[in-house]
Design a protein around this motif. Structure first.
Motif, PDB file in Angstrom:
ATOM      1  N   UNK A 219      51.781  52.882  34.281  1.00 53.68           N
ATOM      2  CA  UNK A 219      50.699  53.844  34.516  1.00 53.68           C
ATOM      3  C   UNK A 219      50.108  53.684  35.920  1.00 53.68           C
ATOM      4  N   UNK A 220      50.838  52.975  36.801  1.00 45.55           N
ATOM      5  CA  UNK A 220      50.433  52.780  38.196  1.00 45.55           C
ATOM      6  C   UNK A 220      49.120  51.999  38.341  1.00 45.55           C
ATOM      7  N   UNK A 221      48.893  51.057  37.437  1.00 45.25           N
ATOM      8  CA  UNK A 221      47.701  50.218  37.501  1.00 45.25           C
ATOM      9  C   UNK A 221      48.023  48.950  38.291  1.00 45.25           C
ATOM     10  N   UNK A 222      47.153  48.603  39.211  1.00 44.92           N
ATOM     11  CA  UNK A 222      47.342  47.411  40.039  1.00 44.92           C
ATOM     12  C   UNK A 222      46.812  46.193  39.281  1.00 44.92           C
ATOM     13  N   UNK A 223      47.732  45.293  38.871  1.00 48.28           N
ATOM     14  CA  UNK A 223      47.416  44.208  37.945  1.00 48.28           C
ATOM     15  C   UNK A 223      47.432  42.862  38.655  1.00 48.28           C
ATOM     16  N   UNK A 224      46.430  42.037  38.339  1.00 51.33           N
ATOM     17  CA  UNK A 224      46.389  40.640  38.770  1.00 51.33           C
ATOM     18  C   UNK A 224      46.357  39.761  37.531  1.00 51.33           C
ATOM     19  N   UNK A 225      47.264  38.798  37.449  1.00 45.88           N
ATOM     20  CA  UNK A 225      47.281  37.852  36.337  1.00 45.88           C
ATOM     21  C   UNK A 225      46.578  36.559  36.733  1.00 45.88           C
ATOM     22  N   UNK A 226      45.966  35.909  35.745  1.00 43.18           N
ATOM     23  CA  UNK A 226      45.312  34.615  35.968  1.00 43.18           C
ATOM     24  C   UNK A 226      45.948  33.586  35.055  1.00 43.18           C
ATOM     25  N   UNK A 227      46.542  32.541  35.644  1.00 39.40           N
ATOM     26  CA  UNK A 227      47.256  31.519  34.870  1.00 39.40           C
ATOM     27  C   UNK A 227      46.260  30.479  34.355  1.00 39.40           C
ATOM     28  N   UNK A 228      45.492  30.882  33.344  1.00 40.57           N
ATOM     29  CA  UNK A 228      44.459  30.003  32.809  1.00 40.57           C
ATOM     30  C   UNK A 228      44.950  29.017  31.779  1.00 40.57           C
ATOM     31  N   UNK A 229      46.224  29.093  31.396  1.00 39.01           N
ATOM     32  CA  UNK A 229      46.792  28.099  30.492  1.00 39.01           C
ATOM     33  C   UNK A 229      47.258  26.922  31.334  1.00 39.01           C
ATOM     34  N   UNK A 268      39.156  36.475  39.013  1.00 34.33           N
ATOM     35  CA  UNK A 268      38.228  37.612  38.943  1.00 34.33           C
ATOM     36  C   UNK A 268      37.651  37.909  40.321  1.00 34.33           C
ATOM     37  N   UNK A 269      37.299  36.864  41.064  1.00 33.00           N
ATOM     38  CA  UNK A 269      36.800  37.086  42.434  1.00 33.00           C
ATOM     39  C   UNK A 269      37.862  37.750  43.301  1.00 33.00           C
ATOM     40  N   UNK A 270      39.111  37.298  43.172  1.00 32.43           N
ATOM     41  CA  UNK A 270      40.204  37.931  43.914  1.00 32.43           C
ATOM     42  C   UNK A 270      40.348  39.404  43.502  1.00 32.43           C
ATOM     43  N   UNK A 271      40.168  39.651  42.201  1.00 33.36           N
ATOM     44  CA  UNK A 271      40.266  41.022  41.722  1.00 33.36           C
ATOM     45  C   UNK A 271      39.233  41.928  42.359  1.00 33.36           C
ATOM     46  N   UNK A 272      38.022  41.404  42.541  1.00 39.71           N
ATOM     47  CA  UNK A 272      36.954  42.181  43.168  1.00 39.71           C
ATOM     48  C   UNK A 272      37.224  42.362  44.658  1.00 39.71           C
ATOM     49  N   UNK A 273      37.536  41.254  45.335  1.00 38.50           N
ATOM     50  CA  UNK A 273      37.690  41.291  46.793  1.00 38.50           C
ATOM     51  C   UNK A 273      38.895  42.111  47.236  1.00 38.50           C
ATOM     52  N   UNK A 274      39.975  42.092  46.425  1.00 36.21           N
ATOM     53  CA  UNK A 274      41.213  42.741  46.840  1.00 36.21           C
ATOM     54  C   UNK A 274      41.467  44.046  46.090  1.00 36.21           C
ATOM     55  N   UNK A 275      40.411  44.531  45.440  1.00 38.46           N
ATOM     56  CA  UNK A 275      40.424  45.885  44.893  1.00 38.46           C
ATOM     57  C   UNK A 275      41.513  46.100  43.839  1.00 38.46           C
ATOM     58  N   UNK A 276      41.624  45.184  42.892  1.00 43.18           N
ATOM     59  CA  UNK A 276      42.565  45.357  41.786  1.00 43.18           C
ATOM     60  C   UNK A 276      41.962  46.271  40.730  1.00 43.18           C
ATOM     61  N   UNK A 277      42.840  46.893  39.954  1.00 44.12           N
ATOM     62  CA  UNK A 277      42.390  47.704  38.831  1.00 44.12           C
ATOM     63  C   UNK A 277      42.107  46.849  37.606  1.00 44.12           C
ATOM     64  N   UNK A 278      42.928  45.810  37.408  1.00 40.22           N
ATOM     65  CA  UNK A 278      42.882  45.052  36.155  1.00 40.22           C
ATOM     66  C   UNK A 278      43.219  43.590  36.400  1.00 40.22           C
TER      67      UNK A 278
END
Length: 394
Positions: A219-229, A268-278
């Protein structure tokens, strides 16, 4: 640093799953670069101004990374849950095949109703209740269904087997919908949206994140994953493989045992600063009976909220469908500790206990958002109550 392809080879179990195999032909466009005390895996993109969004890298990468404008992303995210649900209705055949084992258990109901007559209605209702219990509808839920049918039969509202079957389906749909507001993902009205994935060990959290990223990517969503495990061996590497194959980006903690709350907050901070969708946040599997680990999960959620007050938008609890009603104590405890907003029920294709979907919603009043009905990439389906009931009772 070794490429992600070589890491996939090092962790053959993760890379050889059927879902990942479907993505093996996707060309890699990811490099890793170090950001503070974290590694961020990123596709090769050329940053323009924030207003212009991201421009794809030239020549050989053309067509692999999409150009996008940020002007209408917020409204799109608000509609995305509905988009997924509408597409689920068109994939009814996938759902139908995924619940074949449960449907076989419930086939006896058709036989019972074929020979239904008023004088023998009590015996037939008892056998119908038994069939529901065998499919893990749960004693309370099965009793509600049968008592509702019994009342309508005694009132002469239902006079034939086909009418009883239609009423049975309507009752189950009602149980799945009347206590919950919606089964659509609630991604909010601001970017980025944040989804935390939680659950016990072995439920399929990392695979669920990979399949979600694949669905969002389409759906053309810009995704950032967080390896919290940060507890399970090779968990970060497995998620990195998924990130590469789904053309997502990933934040990975550095060091021997990075704190999961720190990794999630940084993502989450990276998501805000780098304009991610999710932002999709992975967490370590943990037993719901372990107080210290559950408190750690609580601190992870606090860290995410501190980094972005509107986050997380969703807290999805992954439940293994093969455990049947044993999932209920897990769900209760996770909900009490962290506030679960929806369930992802996995491995339902490998069990005849599909009735647990109805029981978990009926008893906990928390919606099922996705169901896993196979090992393929597209086998994580948005949950739709009517489509689910049609798959059980064709």
């Amino acid at each position: 640093m070794a490429s992600q392809v070589s890491k996939a080879a090092m962790f053959g179990a993760a890379a050889s799953s059927p879902a990942l195999a479907q993505l093996s032909s996707v060309p890699s466009t990811h490099h890793l670069f170090k950001c503070s005390s974290f590694f961020v895996a990123s596709p090769l993109r050329c940053p323009q101004s924030r207003e212009q969004g991201w421009q794809s890298a030239p020549s050989s990468l053309e067509g692999r990374v999409r150009c996008r404008s940020s002007s209408d992303r917020v409204g799109f995210l608000g509609r995305l849950g509905r988009v997924f649900k509408e597409k689920a209705k068109s994939d009814i055949q996938l759902l139908f095949s995924g619940f074949s084992k449960t449907r076989e258990n419930l086939a006896v109901i058709d036989e019972l109703l074929t020979y239904w007559n008023l004088s023998d209605s009590e015996n037939i209702l008892d056998e119908l209740e038994e069939a529901l219990l065998i499919s893990d509808f749960g004693p309370g839920t099965a009793m509600k269904i049968v008592e509702s049918l019994r009342k309508d039969i005694l009132n002469a509202t239902l006079k034939s087997g086909p009418e009883i079957k239609v009423a049975l389906k309507k009752i189950i749909v009602r149980l799945l919908t009347e206590k919950v507001s919606t089964t659509e993902l609630q991604l909010g009205q601001s970017r980025p949206s944040v989804i935390m994935i939680v659950g016990v060990n072995g439920g399929g959290k990392t695979t669920t994140i990979g399949k979600l990223a694949h669905r969002f990517n389409k759906e053309n969503v810009k995704v950032l994953m967080a390896a919290g495990d940060t507890f399970r061996a090779a968990a970060s590497e497995q998620l990195e493989v998924w990130a590469e194959r789904t053309r997502s980006e990933i934040v990975v903690g550095e060091g021997l045992k990075p704190r999961p709350a720190t990794v999630l907050a940084e993502a989450v901070r990276q998501g805000v600063e780098r304009d991610f969708d999710l932002v999709l946040c992975d967490t370590s599997g943990r037993l719901h009976t372990n107080y210290n680990l559950m408190e750690e999960l609580r601190s992870c959620k606090r860290a995410v909220t501190k980094a972005l007050p509107s986050a997380p938008n969703e807290v999805l609890l992954v439940l293994d469908g093969t455990t049947g009603l044993n999932m209920l104590p897990q769900a209760r405890e996770f909900n009490q500790v962290i506030g679960v907003t929806g369930f992802v029920l996995t491995k339902l294709d490998g069990t005849a206990r599909g009735g647990c979907v109805v029981s978990v919603v009926d008893e906990l009043s928390i919606p099922v958002k996705f169901v896993g009905i196979g090992e393929g990439l597209n086998d994580l389906q948005p949950f739709d109550a009517e489509a689910f009931v049609d798959a059980l009772f064709p």
